[in-house]
Scaffold this active site. Structure first.
Site, short mmCIF file in Angstrom:
data_model
loop_
_atom_site.label_atom_id
_atom_site.label_comp_id
_atom_site.label_asym_id
_atom_site.label_seq_id
_atom_site.Cartn_x
_atom_site.Cartn_y
_atom_site.Cartn_z
N GLY A 43 0.96 -1.12 0.15
CA GLY A 43 -0.24 0.51 -0.24
C GLY A 43 1.17 1.47 0.20
N GLN A 48 3.07 9.96 1.30
CA GLN A 48 4.61 8.69 0.84
C GLN A 48 5.29 9.99 -0.44
OE1 GLN A 48 2.08 5.48 2.25
NE2 GLN A 48 4.03 5.17 3.17
N CYS A 90 6.30 -0.08 7.21
CA CYS A 90 6.21 0.64 6.34
C CYS A 90 7.16 1.34 5.27
CB CYS A 90 5.87 1.93 6.88
SG CYS A 90 5.12 3.69 6.23
N LEU A 91 7.07 1.76 4.40
CA LEU A 91 8.28 1.72 3.26
C LEU A 91 8.69 3.21 3.63
CD1 LEU A 91 5.95 0.96 -0.26
CD2 LEU A 91 7.63 -0.36 0.46
N HIS A 132 -3.81 1.28 8.17
CA HIS A 132 -2.58 2.22 8.52
C HIS A 132 -2.23 2.99 7.12
CE1 HIS A 132 2.12 0.92 7.80
NE2 HIS A 132 2.28 2.03 6.90
N GLU A 133 -2.95 3.09 5.97
CA GLU A 133 -2.81 3.91 4.59
C GLU A 133 -3.75 5.28 4.83
OE1 GLU A 133 -0.64 3.72 2.84
OE2 GLU A 133 -0.32 1.09 3.08
N HIS A 136 -2.62 7.39 6.93
CA HIS A 136 -1.32 8.60 6.69
C HIS A 136 -1.78 9.55 6.09
CE1 HIS A 136 2.18 6.25 6.52
NE2 HIS A 136 2.20 5.03 5.83
ZN ZN Z 1 3.15 2.99 6.02
#
Ligand code: ZN
Length: 166
Positions: A43, A48, A90-91, A132-133, A136
């Protein structure tokens, strides 16, 4: 696209709703999907990659040549129930994963890339991924959900890693 990483303050921005889905937004969607698969991740939220808009792409079933990114614009969780603990990464949070407790089942509404309304019922990994997304989009990272002790250990580790790079 460049993925911004913690502690970059841009990740704390509260993203604004997408007003209309124009050429630019469609380009951002395609680049985000590419970036997510290349990373690889399941995701990615627009913030991000530096775009403060309420847009996420995700795909929890990718693999073995199967790539079908889901696009969710202006998502809103309208129902959440149960609880699940999942080891998240997480990226935007390099070299770290930790158990996070979230709702096990959620209902989310939003719109797709064609502007059509979406009603999504998700559970398990997909529910975790969406929560999670969507976090963000509100400037929240998964490490905000862990204990402050664990978070400070990660901060120290990160400082050391950054020190080595410099
Ligand atoms: Zn993330």
């Amino acid at each position: 696209m460049k993925i911004y990483t913690y502690p970059d303050p841009i990740l704390r921005s509260v993203s604004r709703p997408v007003e209309n889905i124009d050429e630019n937004i469609l380009k951002v969607i395609d680049s985000m999907a590419e970036t997510m698969y290349a990373a690889p991740g399941i995701g990615l939220a627009a913030i991000q990659v530096g775009a403060p808009i309420r847009l996420i792409v995700y795909d929890v079933l990718q693999g073995e040549g199967r790539y079908k990114p889901h696009v969710l614009i202006n998502p809103e969780i309208i129902l959440a129930e149960g609880s699940i603990v999942f080891s998240e990464a997480c990226l935007s949070v390099v070299d770290y994963s930790a158990d996070v407790e979230r709702s096990a089942r959620i209902k989310v509404k939003g719109i797709d890339r064609d502007g059509k309304p979406l009603d999504i019922e998700a559970e398990d990994l997909e529910a975790v991924c969406l929560q999670h997304e969507i976090d963000h989009l509100n400037g929240v990272l998964f490490i905000d959900h862990i204990s402050s002790l664990k978070r400070s250990i990660y901060k120290r580790k990160l400082k050391k890693m950054m020190g080595k790079e410099a």
